[in-house]
Design an enzyme around this catalytic site. Structure first.
Site, PDB file in Angstrom:
ATOM      1  N   CYS A   1     -60.111 -17.785 102.102  1.00 50.64           N
ATOM      2  CA  CYS A   1     -60.703 -19.018 101.714  1.00 50.64           C
ATOM      3  C   CYS A   1     -60.500 -19.654 100.562  1.00 50.64           C
ATOM      4  O   CYS A   1     -59.733 -20.612 100.341  1.00 50.64           O
ATOM      5  CB  CYS A   1     -62.296 -18.823 101.883  1.00 50.64           C
ATOM      6  SG  CYS A   1     -62.892 -18.418 103.779  1.00 50.64           S
TER       7      CYS A   1
ATOM      8  N   GLU B   1     -67.585 -12.975 103.462  1.00 47.89           N
ATOM      9  CA  GLU B   1     -67.322 -11.710 104.097  1.00 47.89           C
ATOM     10  C   GLU B   1     -68.304 -10.666 103.220  1.00 47.89           C
ATOM     11  O   GLU B   1     -68.332 -10.637 102.212  1.00 47.89           O
ATOM     12  CB  GLU B   1     -65.820 -11.443 104.043  1.00 47.89           C
ATOM     13  CG  GLU B   1     -65.246 -12.491 104.940  1.00 47.89           C
ATOM     14  CD  GLU B   1     -63.812 -12.246 104.979  1.00 47.89           C
ATOM     15  OE1 GLU B   1     -63.264 -11.171 104.635  1.00 47.89           O
ATOM     16  OE2 GLU B   1     -62.975 -13.341 105.217  1.00 47.89           O
TER      17      GLU B   1
ATOM     18  N   PHE C   1     -70.601 -14.894  89.813  1.00 45.03           N
ATOM     19  CA  PHE C   1     -69.474 -15.656  89.916  1.00 45.03           C
ATOM     20  C   PHE C   1     -68.754 -15.600  88.464  1.00 45.03           C
ATOM     21  O   PHE C   1     -67.723 -16.212  88.159  1.00 45.03           O
ATOM     22  CB  PHE C   1     -69.148 -16.504  90.652  1.00 45.03           C
ATOM     23  CG  PHE C   1     -68.977 -16.402  92.181  1.00 45.03           C
ATOM     24  CD1 PHE C   1     -69.856 -15.757  92.735  1.00 45.03           C
ATOM     25  CD2 PHE C   1     -67.719 -16.589  92.661  1.00 45.03           C
ATOM     26  CE1 PHE C   1     -69.403 -15.384  94.198  1.00 45.03           C
ATOM     27  CE2 PHE C   1     -67.383 -16.301  93.767  1.00 45.03           C
ATOM     28  CZ  PHE C   1     -68.286 -15.740  94.787  1.00 45.03           C
ATOM     29  N   LEU C   2     -69.249 -14.623  87.518  1.00 43.61           N
ATOM     30  CA  LEU C   2     -68.553 -14.921  86.287  1.00 43.61           C
ATOM     31  C   LEU C   2     -68.001 -13.349  85.908  1.00 43.61           C
ATOM     32  O   LEU C   2     -67.833 -12.935  84.752  1.00 43.61           O
ATOM     33  CB  LEU C   2     -69.584 -15.125  85.189  1.00 43.61           C
ATOM     34  CG  LEU C   2     -69.905 -16.661  84.790  1.00 43.61           C
ATOM     35  CD1 LEU C   2     -70.564 -16.701  83.692  1.00 43.61           C
ATOM     36  CD2 LEU C   2     -68.365 -17.393  84.599  1.00 43.61           C
TER      37      LEU C   2
ATOM     38  N   PHE D   1     -70.760 -21.294 105.014  1.00 43.69           N
ATOM     39  CA  PHE D   1     -70.479 -21.035 103.662  1.00 43.69           C
ATOM     40  C   PHE D   1     -70.567 -19.310 103.732  1.00 43.69           C
ATOM     41  O   PHE D   1     -71.024 -18.918 102.664  1.00 43.69           O
ATOM     42  CB  PHE D   1     -71.467 -21.524 102.629  1.00 43.69           C
ATOM     43  CG  PHE D   1     -71.588 -23.085 102.794  1.00 43.69           C
ATOM     44  CD1 PHE D   1     -70.710 -23.881 101.993  1.00 43.69           C
ATOM     45  CD2 PHE D   1     -72.584 -23.358 103.648  1.00 43.69           C
ATOM     46  CE1 PHE D   1     -70.674 -25.190 102.143  1.00 43.69           C
ATOM     47  CE2 PHE D   1     -72.449 -25.019 103.828  1.00 43.69           C
ATOM     48  CZ  PHE D   1     -71.435 -25.650 102.998  1.00 43.69           C
TER      49      PHE D   1
END
Ligand code: UDX
Length: 441
Positions: A268, A150, A257-258, A147
């Site tokens: 990915c 980068e 992640f908002l 998971f």
């Protein structure tokens, strides 16, 4: 433990070095001799923070070798398959050619009791096929998705959020004895991180393969959700960054992640959600993932909207206008330009008649190879000199910290588009800039 790592890209090179730092004897194998020559010389073949230091550390121990010769894997007890599974040309599905080639080449070198560990992201059902292929050798397959992000690959490899092992299961639903023996060997490989208390989820092949694509689909959905909200904010005059802060305080939602903006790219998320949709179709479960088509569309719309925004601030046309694009990598702290939103927008603007100059602290080499027709500058000042509009497309920390006055002194027009919602609008406006962003008034 003697370990082989097949595939030395963003995943495998870091994995090989990390396994060396855990004290194992590692051989990394790749068909690309340029990559292998660099790694063998102790140099990282791509930009990844912390990897040069890790390669230095293991070079001193002599425990990690890199070669193009697959025969070097003989004698290793655990073989990690870390090759890429890119999107097929003209199709949504994943191209498994590298995975099959890696396993075909491993076969003659495997001994009974060896463990093959699949780390590549594959369509569910692949592990079951590979396990059958491996059966005559007496080697056992474990599916152990990675998971890593980068930019954080070293940390994510040595201290992941969780380990997932997909073991072979007997018909009555428990792991086979070979599976349990293989698990014991993999536990030994990961003994140091496991001793830190990192959670380990032990499951079957199907679940382990699904975990990876489910996680990436969730992340992609979260980003597209906030970008859909950005569209609503644009229609109402609301501010998507405040909205994200406010809903992010709810622990069930969470703020990470908002970040609204140009959306997701890279090697990915885009290809994984497409391959997942393709696989669901093959399984007759396409309805279950039809929402991912919308997730993809929302994401791609952001790029088009950014070109429209450039046109708006240039009073209706970008033809002949000079545009400076800050950022080429798909995200900061990476030189990866695969499906980069920054380059996609730069290329669209160029195709629509703008004179585009792109800069990036690390990714210009890869960007130039992917888009040779774009113009590049090594420096921000070189890129923005004479610009009619500046677009911040990748939020490198040096771009977040740019000084509006310094930049203002060299541009033709003080217009900035904040593609990642990371600049302070008030600061730029006070310095006389027209500031525009996606999802903000
Ligand atoms: C991703 C997953 O995070 C990782 O767990 C998986 O193993 C591989 O895919 P990566 O591709 O390295 O990792 O990048 P990630 O940090 O997830 O970012 C993906 C894209 O989403 C980037 O283009 C980034 O700019 C974008 N993004 C991320 C947003 O647009 N908004 C956000 O809030 C977060």
């Amino acid at each position: 433990m003697r370990i082989s790592v097949i595939g030395c890209g963003y995943l495998g090179a870091v994995h090989a070095a990390a396994m060396g730092s855990l004290g194992h004897d590692v051989v990394g194998v790749d068909v690309n001799s340029i990559k292998i020559d660099a790694l063998a010389a102790g140099c990282a073949p791509f930009y990844e923070p912390g990897l040069p230091e890790l390669l230095d550390e293991v070079a001193d121990t002599g425990r990690v070798r890199f070669t193009t010769d697959i025969a070097a894997v003989a004698g290793a007890a655990v073989h990690f398959v870390c090759v890429g599974t890119p999107q097929k040309r003209g199709e949504f599905g994943a191209d498994l050619a590298y995975v099959h080639a890696a396993v075909d080449q491993l076969l003659p070198h495997l001994q009974p009791g060896d463990v093959v560990v699949g780390k590549s992201t594959v369509p569910v059902g692949t592990a079951e096929q590979l396990a059958e292929q491996l059966a005559p050798t007496g080697a056992t397959l474990i599916w152990n998705p990675e998971f890593l992000r980068e930019g954080f690959a070293v940390k994510d490899t040595l201290h992941p959020d969780r380990f997932v092992y997909g073991l072979p299961h007997a018909e009555h639903g428990v792991p086979t004895p070979e599976g349990l023996a293989a698990k014991a060997l993999l536990d030994e490989v990961y003994a140091t991180p496991l001793s830190e208390g990192i959670p380990l989820v032990v499951t079957d092949y199907a679940t382990a393969q699904l975990v990876k694509v489910a996680a990436n689909s969730f992340l992609a959905t979260k980003i597209s959700f906030i970008n859909a909200m950005a569209e609503l904010c644009e229609a109402t005059g609301a501010d998507v960054t405040s909205l994200a802060d406010a809903i992010g305080h709810d622990e069930r939602i969470g703020r990470r992640f908002l970040n609204a903006g140009l959306g997701f790219g890279g090697g990915c998320l885009p290809k994984d959600i497409r391959a997942f949709m393709a696989r669901a179709g093959e399984l007759g479960a396409d309805q279950a993932l039809s929402f991912l088509r919308e997730v993809d569309s929302i994401n791609m719309r952001r790029r088009v909207r950014m070109v429209d925004l450039a046109r708006e601030v240039c009073h209706g046309s970008i033809v002949g206008r000079r545009v400076a694009v800050l950022g080429a990598a798909f995200k900061p702290d990476s030189d990866d330009v695969r499906d980069s939103p920054a380059l996609s927008v730069a290329a669209q603007m160029q195709l629509q008649g703008a004179h585009v100059t792109v800069t990036d602290p690390q990714a210009i080499g890869n960007a130039r190879a992917a888009w040779p027709s774009l113009k590049f500058s090594d420096t921000v000042m070189g890129a923005v000199a004479g610009a009619d509009v500046v677009l911040l497309a990748t939020e490198w920390s040096e771009y977040r910290e740019l000084d509006p006055d310094e930049l203002g002194a060299v541009v033709a027009e003080r217009r900035i588009l904040d593609g990642r919602n990371v600049l302070d609008p008030a600061r730029w406006r006070t310095a006389g800039w027209t500031y525009r962003a996606l999802g903000r008034p």
